[in-house]
Design a protein around this motif. Structure first.
Motif, mmCIF file in Angstrom:
data_model
loop_
_atom_site.group_PDB
_atom_site.id
_atom_site.type_symbol
_atom_site.label_atom_id
_atom_site.label_comp_id
_atom_site.label_asym_id
_atom_site.label_seq_id
_atom_site.Cartn_x
_atom_site.Cartn_y
_atom_site.Cartn_z
ATOM 1 N N ASP A 178 0.826 -1.214 0.000
ATOM 2 C CA ASP A 178 0.000 0.000 0.000
ATOM 3 C C ASP A 178 0.859 1.262 0.000
ATOM 4 N N ARG A 179 1.984 1.233 0.702
ATOM 5 C CA ARG A 179 2.856 2.412 0.760
ATOM 6 C C ARG A 179 3.647 2.614 -0.525
ATOM 7 N N LEU A 180 4.006 1.519 -1.191
ATOM 8 C CA LEU A 180 4.855 1.627 -2.380
ATOM 9 C C LEU A 180 4.065 1.889 -3.657
ATOM 10 N N ALA A 181 2.880 1.313 -3.794
ATOM 11 C CA ALA A 181 2.129 1.369 -5.053
ATOM 12 C C ALA A 181 1.894 2.787 -5.577
ATOM 13 N N PRO A 182 1.562 3.783 -4.729
ATOM 14 C CA PRO A 182 1.314 5.129 -5.262
ATOM 15 C C PRO A 182 2.520 5.746 -5.975
ATOM 16 N N HIS A 183 3.714 5.247 -5.720
ATOM 17 C CA HIS A 183 4.922 5.807 -6.333
ATOM 18 C C HIS A 183 5.310 5.115 -7.638
ATOM 19 N N MET A 184 4.571 4.075 -8.016
ATOM 20 C CA MET A 184 4.975 3.268 -9.166
ATOM 21 C C MET A 184 4.427 3.813 -10.489
ATOM 22 N N GLY A 185 3.134 3.911 -10.624
ATOM 23 C CA GLY A 185 2.552 4.390 -11.886
ATOM 24 C C GLY A 185 2.537 3.300 -12.947
ATOM 25 N N ALA A 186 1.845 3.580 -14.037
ATOM 26 C CA ALA A 186 1.686 2.608 -15.121
ATOM 27 C C ALA A 186 2.904 2.646 -16.038
ATOM 28 N N ARG A 187 4.031 2.201 -15.510
ATOM 29 C CA ARG A 187 5.290 2.244 -16.269
ATOM 30 C C ARG A 187 5.923 0.863 -16.319
ATOM 31 N N ARG A 188 6.977 0.748 -17.122
ATOM 32 C CA ARG A 188 7.772 -0.482 -17.171
ATOM 33 C C ARG A 188 8.938 -0.307 -16.201
ATOM 34 N N ILE A 189 8.890 -1.020 -15.086
ATOM 35 C CA ILE A 189 9.878 -0.854 -14.025
ATOM 36 C C ILE A 189 10.710 -2.124 -13.901
ATOM 37 N N ALA A 190 12.023 -1.958 -14.020
ATOM 38 C CA ALA A 190 12.944 -3.082 -13.884
ATOM 39 C C ALA A 190 13.296 -3.264 -12.415
ATOM 40 N N LEU A 191 13.250 -4.498 -11.948
ATOM 41 C CA LEU A 191 13.593 -4.820 -10.566
ATOM 42 C C LEU A 191 14.903 -5.589 -10.520
ATOM 43 N N SER A 192 15.775 -5.187 -9.601
ATOM 44 C CA SER A 192 17.029 -5.894 -9.368
ATOM 45 C C SER A 192 17.263 -5.906 -7.864
ATOM 46 N N CYS A 193 16.719 -6.928 -7.187
ATOM 47 C CA CYS A 193 16.684 -6.949 -5.725
ATOM 48 C C CYS A 193 17.429 -8.140 -5.152
ATOM 49 N N ARG A 194 18.091 -7.909 -4.026
ATOM 50 C CA ARG A 194 18.693 -9.000 -3.273
ATOM 51 C C ARG A 194 17.660 -9.625 -2.331
ATOM 52 N N SER A 195 16.856 -8.799 -1.682
ATOM 53 C CA SER A 195 15.859 -9.280 -0.739
ATOM 54 C C SER A 195 14.620 -9.764 -1.485
ATOM 55 N N ALA A 196 14.242 -11.012 -1.243
ATOM 56 C CA ALA A 196 13.029 -11.537 -1.874
ATOM 57 C C ALA A 196 11.782 -10.865 -1.303
ATOM 58 N N ARG A 197 11.857 -10.388 -0.058
ATOM 59 C CA ARG A 197 10.705 -9.673 0.511
ATOM 60 C C ARG A 197 10.452 -8.360 -0.234
ATOM 61 N N LEU A 198 11.501 -7.553 -0.393
ATOM 62 C CA LEU A 198 11.335 -6.288 -1.106
ATOM 63 C C LEU A 198 10.932 -6.531 -2.556
ATOM 64 N N PHE A 199 11.470 -7.582 -3.153
ATOM 65 C CA PHE A 199 11.090 -7.924 -4.519
ATOM 66 C C PHE A 199 9.589 -8.229 -4.596
ATOM 67 N N LEU A 200 9.091 -9.040 -3.656
ATOM 68 C CA LEU A 200 7.670 -9.391 -3.651
ATOM 69 C C LEU A 200 6.794 -8.152 -3.464
ATOM 70 N N VAL A 201 7.180 -7.283 -2.548
ATOM 71 C CA VAL A 201 6.424 -6.046 -2.320
ATOM 72 C C VAL A 201 6.372 -5.212 -3.596
#
Length: 565
Positions: free
Chosen positions: A36-59
């Protein structure tokens, strides 16, 4: 079985443990709040993820979908590679960026309608037979269908309290599905940190736990877990599991790993499990919901809802169909893509990268060095500039120079481990470059016999390398040293440790001191040896150990002057 959104966001699941991270339990309520806290900052864009933490990746994964965006998953985080695919995404987010957004404060997207799984898109990358990077689009609906088939086949035998540990990254399809989505959707917790070494988790695993690995990781198993410890299930994918590795894993674990066959394009398709009698190592069995057949070219074709709907998908894997329905034997690839250390490597792409280097005039890359091992070998014709650098640096350092340039684009699995430098590429009377001519360059002769016989380099952490060596009986250093009992001289062991330490850790040329040297057991012809190099985080020192089957044969400490440039 519910889907991903229901497993994380439904009120009845708020108290469920989703993952374990840094010794604490993270609940579905915690994950939902972070989405809920992160979604408002995302927008309808193509966002590349490169995460070490699987928790942050899932969020981030769910937050991007919730905001109408597309998730892009780069195959690696090499700067050159990311620059090459930069047109495929609008923003790159890593752990720090995600944590930064989460720290901005609370926001509420609970009232925003959830998208249908068919509308949740993500993009993987892989290499085709030409070596060119290509996008592989997927939807959450496809991934959930795959998870449903996995749970249908294995779920009844898994304990709901079992935690899923992973050697593999969630950035790739195998890790994403097996290590993250499957446990979340099935209601089992996962470990957020990626496992780096077997020794780091062996004592923590319980019999109910599940371990997601590759053949490369299973080759590092040397000791069994403590009596009564786990894991209870081990999956292996990313390449063939050699019978000797399977048997050693069974000795340590008490059972044989379950092998998974599939690809980025298809997801998991089939499984097999070897046995002590050697009767289970050839035939694969299709998973529930997967149909298999052979085409006119001898390649496997598959049909599953999560692959291409009701259409048949043609793989590039050669296969022979067995009389039993749904069973087949794999016979290699029809293109120039190979699996090395669990990674799909395009030989064409590696060659193309080498030919872009001004130091290289011609290059041929192929799997193996004549030993039959799963690694790449490269035969290089240096350019005029390359010949000068080769004369100045020598073969070992020149090969390292070419590897360093490749490493800007490719993961470690795609970096050749063995190099030969020639004035002209070997060819037959028709101008072709047959394998036997190329492989003959790697037969141990005087040139090979005088070098460091590196089989493989494994970077175990930021400050630790494990270098695997093969002590061929033709090594020059065995000649004339104790005629009746050949062994590798201690001065050679020290020289190799110094040379590799300087190269791998970019240490100064001038060594100031060697700490206590201990030669406990001889290194003899035919041995496969691990040379472990560990850098001191505080001082310019590197400790080294020579190990055979986990037992220490020699050790020492290399010291440099802190004032050295």
């Amino acid at each position: 079985m519910s889907g991903l959104f229901d497993a994380l966001l439904a009120p009845e699941h708020r108290s469920r443990t989703v993952c374990l991270e840094a010794g604490r339990r993270v609940s579905a309520a915690d994950i939902s709040s972070q989405i809920d806290r992160l979604a408002p900052h995302m927008g309808a864009r193509r966002i590349a993820l490169s995460c070490r933490s699987a928790r942050l990746f899932l969020v981030a994964l769910v937050a991007i979908w919730r905001s109408g965006g597309t998730v892009v998953l780069p195959a690696n985080d090499r700067p050159g590679y990311l620059a090459e695919i930069a047109q495929s995404f609008d923003q790159l987010m890593d752990d720090a960026a995600i944590a930064g957004y989460l720290a901005l404060g609370d926001a509420d997207t609970a009232s925003v309608p959830l998208p249908a799984p068919e509308e949740c898109r993500l993009v993987f990358f892989t290499s085709g037979s030409t070596g060119a990077v290509k996008e592989v689009p997927k939807t959450l609906a496809q991934l959930e269908s795959e998870v449903a088939e996995l749970e249908r086949h294995w779920g009844a035998g898994m304990d709901a309290a079992g935690c899923t540990y992973g050697f593999v990254s969630h950035q790739h399809l195998y890790g994403l599905v097996f290590r993250l989505l499957w446990p979340v959707i099935a209601g089992r917790p996962f470990k957020a940190e990626q496992v780096e070494r077997w020794e780091a988790v062996a004592a923590d695993l319980a019999p109910a736990d599940i371990l997601i690995a590759t053949p490369a990781h299973l080759r590092s198993l040397h000791a069994a877990p403590a009596p009564g410890a786990g894991p209870g299930v081990v999956f292996s994918a990313g390449g063939p599991l050699e019978p000797e590795t399977a048997n050693e894993a069974a000795r340590c674990l008490g059972f044989f790993p379950t092998e998974i066959y599939g690809s980025t394009e298809t997801g998991a398709l089939a499984w097999k499990q070897q046995d002590a009698a050697g009767t289970g190592g050839l035939l694969w069995s299709a998973l529930p919901g997967v149909e298999v057949a052979g085409n006119a070219a001898g390649c496997l074709t598959v049909k599953a809802v999560y692959v291409a709907g009701q259409s048949w998908f043609e793989t590039q894997d050669l296969a022979v169909m067995a009389p039993q329905i749904g069973r087949f034997e794999l016979k290699g690839r029809a293109d120039r893509v190979v699996k090395i250390a669990g990674r799909r490597v395009s030989i064409s792409a590696v060659e193309r990268r080498l030919l872009q280097n001004e130091l290289v005039s011609d290059a041929v890359v192929f799997p193996g060095d004549g030993s039959g091992a799963a690694r790449l070998a490269a035969v290089i014709v240096p350019s005029a500039a390359g010949a000068e650098r080769l004369a100045d640096l020598g073969t070992f350092r020149f090969g390292r120079l070419l590897r360093a340039e490749l490493a800007r684009y490719e993961e470690a699995a795609a970096l050749p481990q063995h190099w030969r430098f020639v004035e002209e590429m070997p060819a037959d009377s028709q101008g072709k470059r047959p394998y036997h001519l190329l492989a003959s360059l790697f037969e141990p002769g005087e040139a090979e016999a005088a070098g460091i016989p590196v089989l493989e380099e494994i970077r175990e952490s930021e400050r630790c390398y494990r270098v695997r060596l093969r002590l061929d009986e033709k090594l020059l250093y065995f000649k004339g040293h104790f005629a009746e009992f050949a062994l590798l001289p201690g001065v050679v062991q020290l020289d190799w440790a110094v040379e590799l330490a300087r190269t791998l850790f970019e240490m100064p040329a001038d060594l100031s001191e060697v700490g206590p040297l201990k030669f406990r057991r001889p290194l003899v012809p035919g041995a496969e040896v691990d040379l472990v190099l560990e850098q001191d985080p505080q001082r310019p020192r590197i400790a080294f150990r020579y190990l055979v089957a986990g037992e220490e044969h020699a050790s020492g400490v290399l010291k440099w002057d802190a004032r050295s440039p």
